[in-house]
Write an enzyme that holds these catalytic residues in place. Structure first.
Site, PDB file in Angstrom:
ATOM      1  CG  ASP A  15      -1.779   1.154   1.412  1.00 47.78           C
ATOM      2  OD1 ASP A  15      -1.571   2.162   0.711  1.00 47.78           O
ATOM      3  OD2 ASP A  15      -2.698   1.078   2.250  1.00 47.78           O
ATOM      4  CE1 TYR A 237      -4.011  -1.315  11.811  1.00 46.86           C
ATOM      5  CE2 TYR A 237      -4.494   1.032  11.654  1.00 46.86           C
ATOM      6  CZ  TYR A 237      -4.702  -0.268  11.229  1.00 46.86           C
ATOM      7  OH  TYR A 237      -5.593  -0.518  10.221  1.00 46.86           O
ATOM      8  CE  LYS A 240      -5.661  -7.035  11.066  1.00 42.50           C
ATOM      9  NZ  LYS A 240      -5.256  -7.026  12.471  1.00 42.50           N
TER      10      LYS A 240
HETATM   11  P1  13P Z   1      -5.213  -0.757   4.880  1.00 44.33           P
HETATM   12  O1  13P Z   1      -4.448  -1.702   5.769  1.00 44.33           O
HETATM   13  O2  13P Z   1      -5.801  -1.468   3.689  1.00 44.33           O
HETATM   14  O3  13P Z   1      -4.395   0.427   4.496  1.00 44.33           O
HETATM   15  O4  13P Z   1      -6.465  -0.245   5.700  1.00 44.33           O
HETATM   16  C1  13P Z   1      -6.230   0.453   6.869  1.00 44.33           C
HETATM   17  C2  13P Z   1      -7.453   0.933   7.561  1.00 44.33           C
HETATM   18  O5  13P Z   1      -7.310   1.477   8.629  1.00 44.33           O
HETATM   19  C3  13P Z   1      -8.785   0.709   6.957  1.00 44.33           C
HETATM   20  O6  13P Z   1      -9.811   1.267   7.748  1.00 44.33           O
HETATM   21 MG    MG Z   2      -4.220   1.878   3.209  1.00 38.98          MG
HETATM   22 MG    MG Z   3      -4.799  -2.389   2.108  1.00 38.92          MG
END
Ligand code: 13P
Ligand code: MG
Ligand code: MG
Ligand code: 13P
Length: 373
Positions: A15, A237, A240
């Site tokens: 990402d 964090y 994900k």
């Molecule tokens: P991603 O891990 O896909 O960037 O999503 C993060 C998020 O906080 C979605 O609400």
């Molecule tokens: Mg993202």
């Molecule tokens: Mg993502």
């Protein structure tokens, strides 16, 4: 066309900026990635490639003959992401450079933020390969479907009726908290496998291997999953660990349809909004691989290839199919049901998984207010 000894498929993703929010990837970033990989084909570093996205994750699918963990291939992916992230920053895309956690390339993309699934194999006379890509979830989301493909005869009749698959498969399972791995045999050790992989935030299927005596070399993986944990790298964090997987099909392995069948059930996975919620995994065509509702629901896309002489060839968008409409509808219904729990478990993740989110900061502020009872 050159005949090659062994073929490597590398699926490396990151990402590097969402458009808008965490929903999808801007076409400009896909263009930059395609241009970079095109140059790598011209300079003979890779044989073939396909650039795509699922949700806000940019996916580089590449074939080459340089083996797994090759420094030049990993550097190509890293440099491509860096170049894309530069553009993402200029465009003020959301979370530009989100998954690029290292300051400089250090020889292998593992542990630097991007996710990576790759395997090297001797091409069979016909070599169907499927690239699975998930957004808004974690590597353990692959446990249930990979198990069903390679160990569940109710999913894969080939395990019962195909002599070449009848012996079963070997599962390499990682404990991603303690950084340990174990190899277990299916069907003999099915209950042990399930004892581990049912706990999907800790134990994840890393690879699947054929057994001795079959048609396929036992040291060449037939399925591989990315297991990279962003929290463990960043210590906080940052999103994900949206995972990817590669699976080979047919001729002693599950048929293509046996590989896709587990996704007709939209099982609950953790991730979704803020990486903090359980929700259904919705199988979608790439045109629908946009995480909108409550930043989801978590999605899985699948592109099928007939790899030939280390060339990927054209992708077939496997979930862009009315046969998955009931699964999408069911996922929508489950999304409604789960959403009604608001901030309550089990929609919100259990406390031990919330450790990897931003909630510890909230709880810390309340510490001094607690009195002994
Ligand atoms: P991603 O891990 O896909 O960037 O999503 C993060 C998020 O906080 C979605 O609400
Ligand atoms: Mg993202
Ligand atoms: Mg993502
Ligand atoms: P075909 O007879 O179309 O090759 O299909 C065989 C098979 O294994 C289908 O799952």
């Amino acid at each position: 066309m050159a005949i090659v000894a062994k073929t490597t498929v590398s699926l490396i993703k990151a990402d590097i900026g969402g458009w808008p929010g965490h929903s999808t990837v801007h076409p400009e970033l896909m263009k930059i990635a395609s241009q970079e990989l095109e140059k790598a084909v011209k300079s003979d570093l890779i044989m073939d490639f396909h650039v795509t996205h699922v949700g806000d994750d940019l996916e580089l699918i590449m074939t080459h003959t340089k083996g797994e963990g090759n420094e030049r291939i990993h550097k190509l992916a890293w440099d491509t992401f860096i170049k894309g992230a530069k553009k993402a920053k200029e465009m003020k895309l959301y979370g530009a450079g989100q998954d690029l956690l290292a300051d400089a390339f250090s020889g292998n993309i593992k542990g630097m933020g991007p996710g990576c699934a790759e395997f090297e194999f001797t091409e069979r006379p016909s070599e169907p390969v499927v690239a699975f890509m998930m957004d808004k979830t974690e590597p353990g989301a692959f446990n249930l479907p990979i198990y069903r493909m390679f160990a569940d005869p109710f999913n894969t009749p080939g395990l019962v009726i195909d002599p070449a698959a009848h012996a079963g498969f070997i599962f390499e399972i990682w404990d991603i908290q303690e950084d340990k791995a174990v190899f277990l045999n299916a069907p003999e050790e099915t209950y042990d496998i399930l004892a581990l992989i049912g706990a999907k935030s800790r134990y994840v299927i890393k690879r699947v291997f054929p057994k001795e005596g079959g048609k396929l070399p036992t040291d060449e993986a037939v399925a591989v999953v990315s297991t990279d944990k962003l929290f463990h790298i960043a210590g906080k964090y940052v999103g994900k660990d949206d995972p990817v997987a590669l699976v080979r099909a047919q001729s002693g392995l599950p048929a293509l349809g046996e590989i896709l069948e587990p996704f007709a059930f939209p099982h609950l996975v953790s991730g979704w909004m803020r990486g903090s919620h359980n929700g259904p995994l919705m199988p979608v065509g790439i045109k629908d691989a946009r995480c909108t509702r409550f930043d989801g629901p978590p999605r899985v896309g699948a592109l099928g290839f007939q790899v030939a002489n280390a060339m990927l060839g054209m992708p077939s968008d496997l979930f862009d199919d009315p046969a998955y409409e009931p699964a999408r509808k069911k996922a929508g219904e489950i999304a409604d049901y789960m959403r009604r729990h608001g901030p309550f478990e089990p929609h919100r993740l259990p406390m031990e998984d919330m450790e990897y989110t931003t909630i510890p900061e909230i709880l810390k502020n309340l510490d001094s207010r607690f009195k002994k009872v």
